[in-house]
Design a protein around this motif. Structure first.
Motif, PDB file in Angstrom:
ATOM      1  N   VAL A 126      36.164  11.789   8.888  1.00  0.00           N
ATOM      2  CA  VAL A 126      36.078  11.269  10.253  1.00  0.00           C
ATOM      3  C   VAL A 126      36.796   9.926  10.341  1.00  0.00           C
ATOM      4  N   LEU A 127      36.528   9.048   9.373  1.00  0.00           N
ATOM      5  CA  LEU A 127      37.195   7.745   9.359  1.00  0.00           C
ATOM      6  C   LEU A 127      38.708   7.906   9.259  1.00  0.00           C
ATOM      7  N   GLY A 128      39.153   8.796   8.363  1.00  0.00           N
ATOM      8  CA  GLY A 128      40.590   8.981   8.168  1.00  0.00           C
ATOM      9  C   GLY A 128      41.275   9.546   9.392  1.00  0.00           C
ATOM     10  N   SER A 129      40.634  10.501  10.072  1.00  0.00           N
ATOM     11  CA  SER A 129      41.239  11.073  11.276  1.00  0.00           C
ATOM     12  C   SER A 129      41.265  10.066  12.418  1.00  0.00           C
ATOM     13  N   ALA A 130      40.175   9.319  12.572  1.00  0.00           N
ATOM     14  CA  ALA A 130      40.179   8.270  13.594  1.00  0.00           C
ATOM     15  C   ALA A 130      41.284   7.260  13.334  1.00  0.00           C
ATOM     16  N   ALA A 131      41.491   6.939  12.065  1.00  0.00           N
ATOM     17  CA  ALA A 131      42.533   5.982  11.702  1.00  0.00           C
ATOM     18  C   ALA A 131      43.922   6.546  11.923  1.00  0.00           C
ATOM     19  N   THR A 132      44.118   7.822  11.640  1.00  0.00           N
ATOM     20  CA  THR A 132      45.422   8.445  11.854  1.00  0.00           C
ATOM     21  C   THR A 132      45.791   8.422  13.333  1.00  0.00           C
ATOM     22  N   THR A 133      44.825   8.732  14.175  1.00  0.00           N
ATOM     23  CA  THR A 133      45.071   8.642  15.613  1.00  0.00           C
ATOM     24  C   THR A 133      45.387   7.212  16.026  1.00  0.00           C
ATOM     25  N   ALA A 175      36.611   7.808  18.961  1.00  0.00           N
ATOM     26  CA  ALA A 175      36.542   8.277  17.571  1.00  0.00           C
ATOM     27  C   ALA A 175      36.189   7.142  16.630  1.00  0.00           C
ATOM     28  N   THR A 176      36.787   5.984  16.842  1.00  0.00           N
ATOM     29  CA  THR A 176      36.511   4.823  15.995  1.00  0.00           C
ATOM     30  C   THR A 176      35.046   4.412  16.094  1.00  0.00           C
ATOM     31  N   MET A 177      34.540   4.338  17.295  1.00  0.00           N
ATOM     32  CA  MET A 177      33.154   3.917  17.488  1.00  0.00           C
ATOM     33  C   MET A 177      32.176   4.898  16.844  1.00  0.00           C
ATOM     34  N   LEU A 178      32.437   6.191  16.975  1.00  0.00           N
ATOM     35  CA  LEU A 178      31.538   7.178  16.387  1.00  0.00           C
ATOM     36  C   LEU A 178      31.594   7.119  14.865  1.00  0.00           C
ATOM     37  N   ALA A 179      32.783   6.984  14.300  1.00  0.00           N
ATOM     38  CA  ALA A 179      32.911   6.918  12.843  1.00  0.00           C
ATOM     39  C   ALA A 179      32.144   5.730  12.268  1.00  0.00           C
ATOM     40  N   LEU A 180      32.272   4.576  12.899  1.00  0.00           N
ATOM     41  CA  LEU A 180      31.601   3.383  12.375  1.00  0.00           C
ATOM     42  C   LEU A 180      30.098   3.417  12.655  1.00  0.00           C
ATOM     43  N   THR A 221      19.112   9.343   7.778  1.00  0.00           N
ATOM     44  CA  THR A 221      19.553  10.634   7.260  1.00  0.00           C
ATOM     45  C   THR A 221      19.479  11.736   8.312  1.00  0.00           C
ATOM     46  N   ALA A 222      18.506  11.673   9.196  1.00  0.00           N
ATOM     47  CA  ALA A 222      18.389  12.703  10.227  1.00  0.00           C
ATOM     48  C   ALA A 222      19.594  12.675  11.163  1.00  0.00           C
ATOM     49  N   LEU A 223      20.007  11.490  11.588  1.00  0.00           N
ATOM     50  CA  LEU A 223      21.185  11.373  12.451  1.00  0.00           C
ATOM     51  C   LEU A 223      22.425  11.882  11.731  1.00  0.00           C
ATOM     52  N   LEU A 224      22.569  11.536  10.458  1.00  0.00           N
ATOM     53  CA  LEU A 224      23.739  11.957   9.694  1.00  0.00           C
ATOM     54  C   LEU A 224      23.776  13.467   9.501  1.00  0.00           C
ATOM     55  N   ARG A 225      22.616  14.074   9.365  1.00  0.00           N
ATOM     56  CA  ARG A 225      22.597  15.516   9.066  1.00  0.00           C
ATOM     57  C   ARG A 225      23.283  16.337  10.157  1.00  0.00           C
ATOM     58  N   LEU A 226      23.117  15.967  11.405  1.00  0.00           N
ATOM     59  CA  LEU A 226      23.799  16.671  12.484  1.00  0.00           C
ATOM     60  C   LEU A 226      25.005  15.893  13.000  1.00  0.00           C
ATOM     61  N   GLY A 227      24.904  14.566  13.017  1.00  0.00           N
ATOM     62  CA  GLY A 227      25.992  13.758  13.558  1.00  0.00           C
ATOM     63  C   GLY A 227      27.274  13.863  12.758  1.00  0.00           C
ATOM     64  N   LEU A 228      27.168  13.954  11.422  1.00  0.00           N
ATOM     65  CA  LEU A 228      28.380  14.030  10.598  1.00  0.00           C
ATOM     66  C   LEU A 228      29.162  15.322  10.819  1.00  0.00           C
ATOM     67  N   PRO A 229      28.535  16.495  10.718  1.00  0.00           N
ATOM     68  CA  PRO A 229      29.353  17.699  10.923  1.00  0.00           C
ATOM     69  C   PRO A 229      29.933  17.824  12.325  1.00  0.00           C
ATOM     70  N   VAL A 230      29.208  17.408  13.358  1.00  0.00           N
ATOM     71  CA  VAL A 230      29.784  17.539  14.708  1.00  0.00           C
ATOM     72  C   VAL A 230      30.907  16.527  14.903  1.00  0.00           C
ATOM     73  N   ALA A 231      30.755  15.335  14.330  1.00  0.00           N
ATOM     74  CA  ALA A 231      31.836  14.349  14.432  1.00  0.00           C
ATOM     75  C   ALA A 231      33.066  14.826  13.677  1.00  0.00           C
TER      76      ALA A 231
END
Length: 553
Positions: A317-324, A365-370, A381-391
């Protein structure tokens, strides 16, 4: 590998000639100035300040990687690709990869600035993961390939902690801010890098179908035999891998050099000839009775290594946000200095609308990644469990389209290898594929919804913090709730996209300037759904949003 010309070491000569003798060349875009990365990315600085990160450290890193010299390192590392040497001149098997000196300089700086596993050494809640994420994002704007081994190293620590003895042996080297390339017993090296070796020919993302065998030995080690189709960073010191042990699919760690100083039987068969990511050596390898040690219980390989996958997904997610962001910066710089039809491109309403649209989504994208990186620090961990794959699903999948729009702003110049846009364009699809392609991450999101209601509650709490401010956002949240109430496989992509859009919209409504928020909501959540191309919902704030994304150094 034959010596290659290296402009970094060539003595400086006279400036290039500009008088062609036949006519004066005007309307040329000047080179970008050193130190302009942060000036073109206020969303990064605002997010770091908001989440409690170290802005001073980020400025120090920007002073290094935001320079023409660093852009030249990136160019050279990708021009002079890694070379596999399976044997030495005498016919001895060595399985080594040679890199251009610029690769090593990129690696050294990223390790020394703590972009590998250093955050795991810090106290929980210290903000170390956020600081590292901001640096990773910033560096990704210049060169993405070398950050693959950096990412693998970062992600290896939580997986290794399933084997406390192995973690005690290797974690000091993995978390050290010292780049130490070359072969050596990992237990005695001051700085270590880790790789990942999971997929096989017959399975791809279906890692449970792997046929690599791990046979237990009397001393507690295992002997591995099998073929791995993709192995990230084969020059690293350790590899976390999956193999079939007597108790089922199991995670193991294999060093390149064994404790007795001999080379492990890890055979590099070839390097992958990839579309992009050319500076990085991705390999195909054979385990020919290679020695490894178990990480976690037999049969729990996926559960053990999934923690590593989660951290590498964050880096995707960080890398794609940065590429954009890198593509937006190049395009904004170009249109600020280029004129056509009697007007500067940046002053033309249609160009403003296109780039403002892309810039607003880049900020989202930047705001969500950070925000997700800060969740690692806070143990959410609960936020990451769903937030990471959808992001990962949405941010990574959107990157190729956004980079293409930015490239087009440069016209034919954007399609020529002299500049960075072709490399960014080749890089753009990568993170959507690595660590689970679109369907894999969408289905993983569905599993999180079905099995972990706390993950749904955490995402909705984040989303609901912005409800009641904008009807476009509220309608999208209602659509998300409808999907969450009756999830089904054929609609998994819709659920993932809606969840990511709602997370982005909530962050923008709460924290971004109204001009950026309005532009994003118009383009992505407006009546009738988002249009397919940028600039089709022209807003009234396009000039302001574009100016915000333009380098000023």
């Amino acid at each position: 590998m034959r010596p290659q010309p290296d402009s970094l070491t060539t003595p400086a000569g006279p400036p290039p000639g500009t008088d062609l003798g036949t006519h004066a060349v005007l309307n040329q875009v000047p080179p970008r100035a050193d130190g302009d990365l942060l000036s073109a990315d206020p969303a990064l600085l605002e997010a770091v300040a908001r989440e409690g990160g170290d802005a001073d450290a980020l400025h120090a890193l920007a002073a290094v990687v935001g320079t023409e010299r660093w852009r030249e390192h990136a160019r050279l590392a990708n021009l002079h690709e890694p070379v596999l040497r399976t044997h030495d001149r005498y016919g001895h098997r060595i399985d080594e990869v040679e890199f251009h000196p610029s690769w090593h300089e990129l690696m050294r700086t990223s390790v020394e600035y703590g972009l590998a596993a250093a955050p795991w050494r810090a106290a929980p809640g210290s903000g170390a993961h956020l600081a590292r994420a901001a640096g990773f994002y910033l560096t990704s704007q210049v060169e993405q390939g070398h950050l693959c081994p950096i990412s693998m190293t970062y992600a290896s620590v939580p997986a290794l902690r399933h084997a406390p003895d192995l973690a005690a042996a290797y974690e000091p080297g993995l978390t050290a801010q010292l780049y130490a390339p070359g072969l050596g017993d990992p237990a005695s090296k001051a700085g270590l890098l880790a790789g990942m070796s999971m997929t096989e020919k017959q399975g791809g993302s279906d890692v449970r179908s792997g046929t690599t065998v791990a046979s237990p030995q009397p001393d507690g080690s295992y002997r591995l035999t099998g073929h791995k189709w993709f192995t990230s960073a084969p020059m690293n010191d350790l590899f976390l891998t999956l193999a079939q042990a007597p108790g089922g699919l199991t995670c193991l760690v294999l060093p390149r050099v064994l404790p007795d100083g001999t080379r492990n039987a890890i055979r590099l068969q070839r390097l992958k000839d990839k579309l992009g990511n050319r500076s990085n050596a991705s390999s195909e390898l054979e385990y020919d009775g290679a020695i490894g040690w178990r990480v976690g219980d037999e049969g729990r390989g996926v559960a053990t290594i999934i923690e590593m996958v989660s951290m590498t997904r964050l880096d995707c997610v960080l890398g794609s946000a940065a590429t954009t962001r890198a593509a937006v910066t190049e395009a904004a710089h170009h249109v600020a200095h280029r004129s056509a039809f009697g007007r500067r491109l940046a002053d033309q309403p249609l160009m403003q609308s296109v780039l403002a649209d892309v810039a607003a989504e880049s900020e989202a994208a930047t705001m969500l990644a950070l925000r997700l990186a800060a969740a690692v620090d806070r143990g959410e961990t609960a936020l990451l469990r769903l937030g990471l794959p959808v992001a990962k699903y949405l941010v990574c999948k959107r990157t190729p389209a956004l980079v293409a729009e930015a490239l087009e702003c440069l016209g034919g110049n954007g399609y020529v290898e002299d500049g960075p846009l072709p490399r960014l364009y080749r890089e753009a699809p990568l993170n959507s594929i690595w660590e689970g392609s679109g369907n894999v991450t969408a289905l993983d999101s569905l599993r999180a919804v079905a099995r972990e209601p706390g993950a749904v509650d955490a995402v909705l709490a984040e989303v609901d913090a912005a409800v009641g401010v904008d009807p476009r956002f509220d309608r999208t949240v209602a659509a998300l709730r409808s999907e969450l109430a009756a999830p089904e496989e054929r609609r998994a992509r819709r659920l993932a996209e809606l969840a990511a859009l709602c997370l982005q919209g909530s962050l923008l409504i709460r924290h971004a300037p109204d001009t950026v928020t309005s532009t994003f909501l118009d383009a992505r959540l407006g009546d009738g759904g988002p249009f397919r191309t940028a600039g089709t919902r022209p807003g009234s704030h396009a000039a302001v949003v574009l100016e915000r994304a333009t380098p000023h150094a």
